[in-house]
Design a protein around this motif. Sequence first.
Motif, PDB file in Angstrom:
ATOM      1  N   HIS A  82       0.805  -1.223   0.000  1.00 22.66           N
ATOM      2  CA  HIS A  82       0.000   0.000   0.000  1.00 22.66           C
ATOM      3  C   HIS A  82       0.840   1.275   0.000  1.00 22.66           C
ATOM      4  N   ARG A  83       2.108   1.183   0.397  1.00 21.86           N
ATOM      5  CA  ARG A  83       2.954   2.373   0.413  1.00 21.86           C
ATOM      6  C   ARG A  83       4.287   2.067  -0.255  1.00 21.86           C
ATOM      7  N   LEU A  84       4.647   2.915  -1.224  1.00 22.97           N
ATOM      8  CA  LEU A  84       5.902   2.740  -1.940  1.00 22.97           C
ATOM      9  C   LEU A  84       7.078   3.216  -1.101  1.00 22.97           C
ATOM     10  N   LYS A  85       8.276   2.896  -1.548  1.00 27.52           N
ATOM     11  CA  LYS A  85       9.472   3.293  -0.801  1.00 27.52           C
ATOM     12  C   LYS A  85       9.586   4.804  -0.658  1.00 27.52           C
ATOM     13  N   ASP A  86       9.064   5.547  -1.645  1.00 19.66           N
ATOM     14  CA  ASP A  86       9.141   7.005  -1.578  1.00 19.66           C
ATOM     15  C   ASP A  86       8.009   7.618  -0.747  1.00 19.66           C
ATOM     16  N   GLY A  87       7.186   6.767  -0.134  1.00 18.55           N
ATOM     17  CA  GLY A  87       6.091   7.236   0.704  1.00 18.55           C
ATOM     18  C   GLY A  87       4.775   7.376  -0.019  1.00 18.55           C
ATOM     19  N   GLY A  88       4.806   7.269  -1.339  1.00 22.40           N
ATOM     20  CA  GLY A  88       3.581   7.386  -2.114  1.00 22.40           C
ATOM     21  C   GLY A  88       2.695   6.163  -2.009  1.00 22.40           C
ATOM     22  N   ARG A  89       1.525   6.267  -2.576  1.00 23.87           N
ATOM     23  CA  ARG A  89       0.545   5.185  -2.523  1.00 23.87           C
ATOM     24  C   ARG A  89       0.852   4.140  -3.588  1.00 23.87           C
ATOM     25  N   ASP A  90       0.967   2.902  -3.160  1.00 20.92           N
ATOM     26  CA  ASP A  90       1.181   1.807  -4.093  1.00 20.92           C
ATOM     27  C   ASP A  90      -0.083   1.633  -4.934  1.00 20.92           C
ATOM     28  N   PRO A  91       0.053   1.465  -6.254  1.00 20.82           N
ATOM     29  CA  PRO A  91      -1.124   1.273  -7.103  1.00 20.82           C
ATOM     30  C   PRO A  91      -2.013   0.119  -6.663  1.00 20.82           C
ATOM     31  N   GLU A  92      -1.453  -0.854  -5.967  1.00 24.08           N
ATOM     32  CA  GLU A  92      -2.251  -2.011  -5.547  1.00 24.08           C
ATOM     33  C   GLU A  92      -3.355  -1.652  -4.558  1.00 24.08           C
ATOM     34  N   VAL A  93      -3.230  -0.520  -3.888  1.00 29.76           N
ATOM     35  CA  VAL A  93      -4.236  -0.140  -2.898  1.00 29.76           C
ATOM     36  C   VAL A  93      -5.263   0.837  -3.477  1.00 29.76           C
ATOM     37  N   GLY A  94      -5.186   1.056  -4.790  1.00 27.89           N
ATOM     38  CA  GLY A  94      -6.204   1.846  -5.467  1.00 27.89           C
ATOM     39  C   GLY A  94      -6.352   3.257  -4.935  1.00 27.89           C
ATOM     40  N   GLU A  95      -7.608   3.636  -4.642  1.00 31.89           N
ATOM     41  CA  GLU A  95      -7.926   4.989  -4.195  1.00 31.89           C
ATOM     42  C   GLU A  95      -7.914   5.135  -2.668  1.00 31.89           C
ATOM     43  N   VAL A  96      -7.546   4.080  -1.961  1.00 30.90           N
ATOM     44  CA  VAL A  96      -7.549   4.133  -0.493  1.00 30.90           C
ATOM     45  C   VAL A  96      -6.645   5.262   0.004  1.00 30.90           C
ATOM     46  N   ASP A  97      -7.138   6.050   0.927  1.00 32.53           N
ATOM     47  CA  ASP A  97      -6.340   7.112   1.545  1.00 32.53           C
ATOM     48  C   ASP A  97      -5.449   6.455   2.598  1.00 32.53           C
ATOM     49  N   ILE A  98      -4.200   6.212   2.239  1.00 31.72           N
ATOM     50  CA  ILE A  98      -3.318   5.452   3.130  1.00 31.72           C
ATOM     51  C   ILE A  98      -2.923   6.233   4.374  1.00 31.72           C
ATOM     52  N   ASP A  99      -3.214   7.523   4.412  1.00 31.29           N
ATOM     53  CA  ASP A  99      -2.951   8.308   5.622  1.00 31.29           C
ATOM     54  C   ASP A  99      -4.112   8.243   6.606  1.00 31.29           C
ATOM     55  N   GLN A 100      -5.199   7.611   6.183  1.00 28.34           N
ATOM     56  CA  GLN A 100      -6.377   7.510   7.035  1.00 28.34           C
ATOM     57  C   GLN A 100      -6.673   6.080   7.473  1.00 28.34           C
ATOM     58  N   VAL A 101      -5.783   5.153   7.132  1.00 24.11           N
ATOM     59  CA  VAL A 101      -5.951   3.770   7.568  1.00 24.11           C
ATOM     60  C   VAL A 101      -4.688   3.324   8.298  1.00 24.11           C
ATOM     61  N   GLU A 102      -4.841   2.392   9.189  1.00 17.85           N
ATOM     62  CA  GLU A 102      -3.717   1.895   9.971  1.00 17.85           C
ATOM     63  C   GLU A 102      -2.938   0.849   9.173  1.00 17.85           C
ATOM     64  N   PRO A 103      -1.638   1.002   9.038  1.00 16.06           N
ATOM     65  CA  PRO A 103      -0.844  -0.003   8.329  1.00 16.06           C
ATOM     66  C   PRO A 103      -0.527  -1.207   9.220  1.00 16.06           C
ATOM     67  N   ILE A 104      -0.880  -2.383   8.766  1.00 18.29           N
ATOM     68  CA  ILE A 104      -0.634  -3.614   9.517  1.00 18.29           C
ATOM     69  C   ILE A 104       0.578  -4.355   8.948  1.00 18.29           C
ATOM     70  N   GLY A 105       0.875  -4.094   7.695  1.00 18.40           N
ATOM     71  CA  GLY A 105       2.005  -4.730   7.020  1.00 18.40           C
ATOM     72  C   GLY A 105       2.023  -4.263   5.591  1.00 18.40           C
ATOM     73  N   ASN A 106       3.199  -4.242   4.985  1.00 20.79           N
ATOM     74  CA  ASN A 106       3.311  -3.673   3.643  1.00 20.79           C
ATOM     75  C   ASN A 106       3.893  -4.649   2.619  1.00 20.79           C
ATOM     76  N   VAL A 107       4.499  -5.729   3.084  1.00 18.85           N
ATOM     77  CA  VAL A 107       5.121  -6.671   2.161  1.00 18.85           C
ATOM     78  C   VAL A 107       4.690  -8.093   2.524  1.00 18.85           C
ATOM     79  N   TRP A 108       5.032  -9.026   1.630  1.00 21.30           N
ATOM     80  CA  TRP A 108       4.671 -10.425   1.840  1.00 21.30           C
ATOM     81  C   TRP A 108       5.270 -10.934   3.154  1.00 21.30           C
ATOM     82  N   GLY A 109       4.443 -11.581   3.967  1.00 20.62           N
ATOM     83  CA  GLY A 109       4.903 -12.155   5.224  1.00 20.62           C
ATOM     84  C   GLY A 109       4.873 -11.192   6.394  1.00 20.62           C
ATOM     85  N   GLU A 110       4.544  -9.928   6.147  1.00 16.73           N
ATOM     86  CA  GLU A 110       4.530  -8.921   7.211  1.00 16.73           C
ATOM     87  C   GLU A 110       3.093  -8.662   7.665  1.00 16.73           C
ATOM     88  N   PHE A 111       2.808  -8.952   8.923  1.00 11.77           N
ATOM     89  CA  PHE A 111       1.489  -8.706   9.502  1.00 11.77           C
ATOM     90  C   PHE A 111       1.692  -8.506  10.995  1.00 11.77           C
TER      91      PHE A 111
END
Length: 336
Positions: A82-111
């Motif tokens: 959901h978040r790219l290395k540069d802090g931007g929104r990963d295309p995989e998360v579509g239109e989701v406002d990533i600053d308004q949701v809690e990040p639980i994990g960003n890569v495979w195996g991370e939760f």
Amino acid sequence: MVTVQRRGLTALAAAVLLGIAACGAPETAAPAADAQEPWTWTDDRGKEISLPARPERVVAQSASAAALWDFGVRPVGVFGPHRLKDGGRDPEVGEVDIDQVEPIGNVWGEFNVEKYISLKPDLLVAGMYLKDTLWYVPEESAAAIEEVAPTLGVQLGGKKLTEIIERYASLAEALGADPAAAPVTEAKARFETASERLRDLAKAKPGLKVMVVTATPESLYVAYVPDHPDLAHYAALGLDIVSPAAPTESEGGFWEVLSWENADKYDADVILVDARAQSMKTEEMAEKPTWSDLPAVKAGQVYPWRAAERYSYLGYAKVMEEVKTNLEAAKDDVVD
């Protein structure tokens, strides 16, 4: 060899905001009284979920979060890209406002189970490419995650694109979203128009051969069309998409794995390449002589494949519009 996971590469070269936004956008929410009624849903594992009230605090895998978002549902947490290395929104998360949701994990195996618990979720939603396997839910944490809140799986493999989109639409409605909201109906109309225009293009260029790939430094993966709902949809519209006779057995479907020495096994006028952040980039692939020698590559007819697009009308309307634009410009006589 690096294994390409299901619809692409999750293991290639291998979300603390306490957001409390309720699930369901205010302008698309069902009447408040409905939220207090008992809630049931049978997911695509055949699992019946029964809760005393409609779930309000939903955590979702990024692709599911993106689909639900387009239908008017607002998850409180997200896991998966959901978040790219540069802090931007990963295309995989579509239109989701990533600053308004809690990040639980960003890569495979991370939760982050502790963070997940802190959100007090009512429900977890994830897609499933393999039967009964929730996408991006680590197997070693699955039992602990299941104890926190019910989990709900949406089957993605073996389904038509429109069936998957409609399944998310039904789930969103059950979670309080309004299926007649203008953004939803407009997106559906846009999807239908995009499909028809892609069908028209296929009729206009019957000889255009398209191949879809992803890659690792060791191997080229050619998409087995029947296992990819988006590609199967394009094929049903008339596009001539190159497909192996069968996928490589070790992949469990989805791909035929070729060594780079055999990258020229299939002829194609156009190649669509996995555009996800974790995928091998075309400039890296260019270092492989057998890639650079492919007719489509020589002709400059290499375009992105949105391999992890969310299953919503809006998501795939945009994708098909892009595909049509790219293919309109492509020559259909690069190979015989």
